[in-house]
Design a protein around this motif. Sequence first.
Motif, PDB file in Angstrom:
ATOM      1  N   ASP A   1      52.627  33.889  51.865  1.00  0.00           N
ATOM      2  CA  ASP A   1      52.584  33.130  50.604  1.00  0.00           C
ATOM      3  C   ASP A   1      51.193  33.127  49.981  1.00  0.00           C
ATOM      4  O   ASP A   1      51.001  32.560  48.904  1.00  0.00           O
ATOM      5  N   TYR A   2      50.237  33.729  50.651  1.00  0.00           N
ATOM      6  CA  TYR A   2      48.846  33.658  50.227  1.00  0.00           C
ATOM      7  C   TYR A   2      48.320  35.011  49.776  1.00  0.00           C
ATOM      8  O   TYR A   2      48.564  36.031  50.438  1.00  0.00           O
ATOM      9  N   ALA A   3      47.569  35.004  48.666  1.00  0.00           N
ATOM     10  CA  ALA A   3      46.776  36.168  48.308  1.00  0.00           C
ATOM     11  C   ALA A   3      45.590  36.246  49.271  1.00  0.00           C
ATOM     12  O   ALA A   3      45.115  35.222  49.763  1.00  0.00           O
ATOM     13  N   MET A   4      45.137  37.456  49.506  1.00  0.00           N
ATOM     14  CA  MET A   4      44.033  37.670  50.436  1.00  0.00           C
ATOM     15  C   MET A   4      42.897  38.397  49.733  1.00  0.00           C
ATOM     16  O   MET A   4      43.127  39.257  48.856  1.00  0.00           O
ATOM     17  N   TYR A   5      41.698  38.073  50.132  1.00  0.00           N
ATOM     18  CA  TYR A   5      40.492  38.595  49.479  1.00  0.00           C
ATOM     19  C   TYR A   5      39.484  39.045  50.539  1.00  0.00           C
ATOM     20  O   TYR A   5      39.410  38.472  51.629  1.00  0.00           O
ATOM     21  N   TRP A   6      38.705  40.032  50.162  1.00  0.00           N
ATOM     22  CA  TRP A   6      37.490  40.381  50.896  1.00  0.00           C
ATOM     23  C   TRP A   6      36.307  40.158  49.962  1.00  0.00           C
ATOM     24  O   TRP A   6      36.322  40.590  48.805  1.00  0.00           O
ATOM     25  N   TYR A   7      35.296  39.486  50.494  1.00  0.00           N
ATOM     26  CA  TYR A   7      34.030  39.272  49.803  1.00  0.00           C
ATOM     27  C   TYR A   7      32.913  39.842  50.662  1.00  0.00           C
ATOM     28  O   TYR A   7      33.062  39.982  51.875  1.00  0.00           O
ATOM     29  N   TYR A   8      31.782  40.142  50.039  1.00  0.00           N
ATOM     30  CA  TYR A   8      30.595  40.437  50.832  1.00  0.00           C
ATOM     31  C   TYR A   8      29.405  39.656  50.292  1.00  0.00           C
ATOM     32  O   TYR A   8      29.363  39.275  49.139  1.00  0.00           O
ATOM     33  N   GLN A   9      28.453  39.437  51.189  1.00  0.00           N
ATOM     34  CA  GLN A   9      27.240  38.726  50.844  1.00  0.00           C
ATOM     35  C   GLN A   9      26.062  39.402  51.519  1.00  0.00           C
ATOM     36  O   GLN A   9      25.960  39.401  52.747  1.00  0.00           O
ATOM     37  N   ALA A  10      25.210  39.977  50.685  1.00  0.00           N
ATOM     38  CA  ALA A  10      23.992  40.601  51.187  1.00  0.00           C
ATOM     39  C   ALA A  10      22.900  39.542  51.296  1.00  0.00           C
ATOM     40  O   ALA A  10      22.957  38.512  50.625  1.00  0.00           O
ATOM     41  N   PRO A  11      21.895  39.790  52.126  1.00  0.00           N
ATOM     42  CA  PRO A  11      20.819  38.822  52.291  1.00  0.00           C
ATOM     43  C   PRO A  11      20.172  38.465  50.956  1.00  0.00           C
ATOM     44  O   PRO A  11      19.811  39.348  50.173  1.00  0.00           O
ATOM     45  N   GLY A  12      20.046  37.163  50.691  1.00  0.00           N
ATOM     46  CA  GLY A  12      19.404  36.703  49.474  1.00  0.00           C
ATOM     47  C   GLY A  12      20.227  36.834  48.217  1.00  0.00           C
ATOM     48  O   GLY A  12      19.727  36.570  47.118  1.00  0.00           O
ATOM     49  N   LYS A  13      21.492  37.226  48.358  1.00  0.00           N
ATOM     50  CA  LYS A  13      22.345  37.418  47.179  1.00  0.00           C
ATOM     51  C   LYS A  13      23.580  36.525  47.270  1.00  0.00           C
ATOM     52  O   LYS A  13      23.926  36.016  48.327  1.00  0.00           O
ATOM     53  N   GLN A  14      24.243  36.376  46.124  1.00  0.00           N
ATOM     54  CA  GLN A  14      25.464  35.584  46.091  1.00  0.00           C
ATOM     55  C   GLN A  14      26.628  36.361  46.704  1.00  0.00           C
ATOM     56  O   GLN A  14      26.625  37.594  46.723  1.00  0.00           O
ATOM     57  N   ARG A  15      27.596  35.620  47.170  1.00  0.00           N
ATOM     58  CA  ARG A  15      28.809  36.239  47.686  1.00  0.00           C
ATOM     59  C   ARG A  15      29.579  36.868  46.514  1.00  0.00           C
ATOM     60  O   ARG A  15      29.743  36.246  45.471  1.00  0.00           O
ATOM     61  N   GLU A  16      30.028  38.098  46.717  1.00  0.00           N
ATOM     62  CA  GLU A  16      30.705  38.830  45.654  1.00  0.00           C
ATOM     63  C   GLU A  16      32.077  39.296  46.120  1.00  0.00           C
ATOM     64  O   GLU A  16      32.278  39.636  47.288  1.00  0.00           O
ATOM     65  N   LEU A  17      32.997  39.359  45.171  1.00  0.00           N
ATOM     66  CA  LEU A  17      34.346  39.838  45.468  1.00  0.00           C
ATOM     67  C   LEU A  17      34.336  41.346  45.673  1.00  0.00           C
ATOM     68  O   LEU A  17      33.795  42.098  44.860  1.00  0.00           O
ATOM     69  N   VAL A  18      34.950  41.775  46.768  1.00  0.00           N
ATOM     70  CA  VAL A  18      35.109  43.199  47.056  1.00  0.00           C
ATOM     71  C   VAL A  18      36.487  43.678  46.637  1.00  0.00           C
ATOM     72  O   VAL A  18      36.631  44.686  45.947  1.00  0.00           O
ATOM     73  N   ALA A  19      37.504  42.929  47.066  1.00  0.00           N
ATOM     74  CA  ALA A  19      38.873  43.349  46.796  1.00  0.00           C
ATOM     75  C   ALA A  19      39.818  42.177  46.986  1.00  0.00           C
ATOM     76  O   ALA A  19      39.504  41.237  47.716  1.00  0.00           O
TER      77      ALA A  19
END
Length: 118
Positions: free
Chosen positions: A31-49
């Motif tokens: 029932d849930y959508a799923m996401y991958w995010y990444y976060q590089a050092p010193g940066k904001q978390r960003e959506l991957v997929a």
Amino acid sequence: QVQLVESGGGLVQPGGSLRLSCAASGFPFSDYAMYWYYQAPGKQRELVAFISSTGGAIGYGASVKGRFTISRDNGKNMVYLQMNSLKPEDTAVYYCKAADSGDALQYWGQGTQVTVSS
């Protein structure tokens, strides 16, 4: 108890591949959508997929489009991220997230480190 457990990270050379996995439990995964995010050092978390609950809708961040592929197996409560043609700038901690249809409920995993370096 809700759990999202990522695995598959590690050190890989530029141009290489990795497959990340996220094992989900404690909530109705299909029932849930799923996401991958990444976060590089010193940066904001960003959506991957992201991938919708049924897998019928998929989207990618501009920086990974054409190189990464998201998929899910609702029978196994798993979501995957196949990462090809990896670049040093892909180095980050990768997080799995689950969200219900209204985004009222969101769950995050603890993250897995991906390092792309020669």
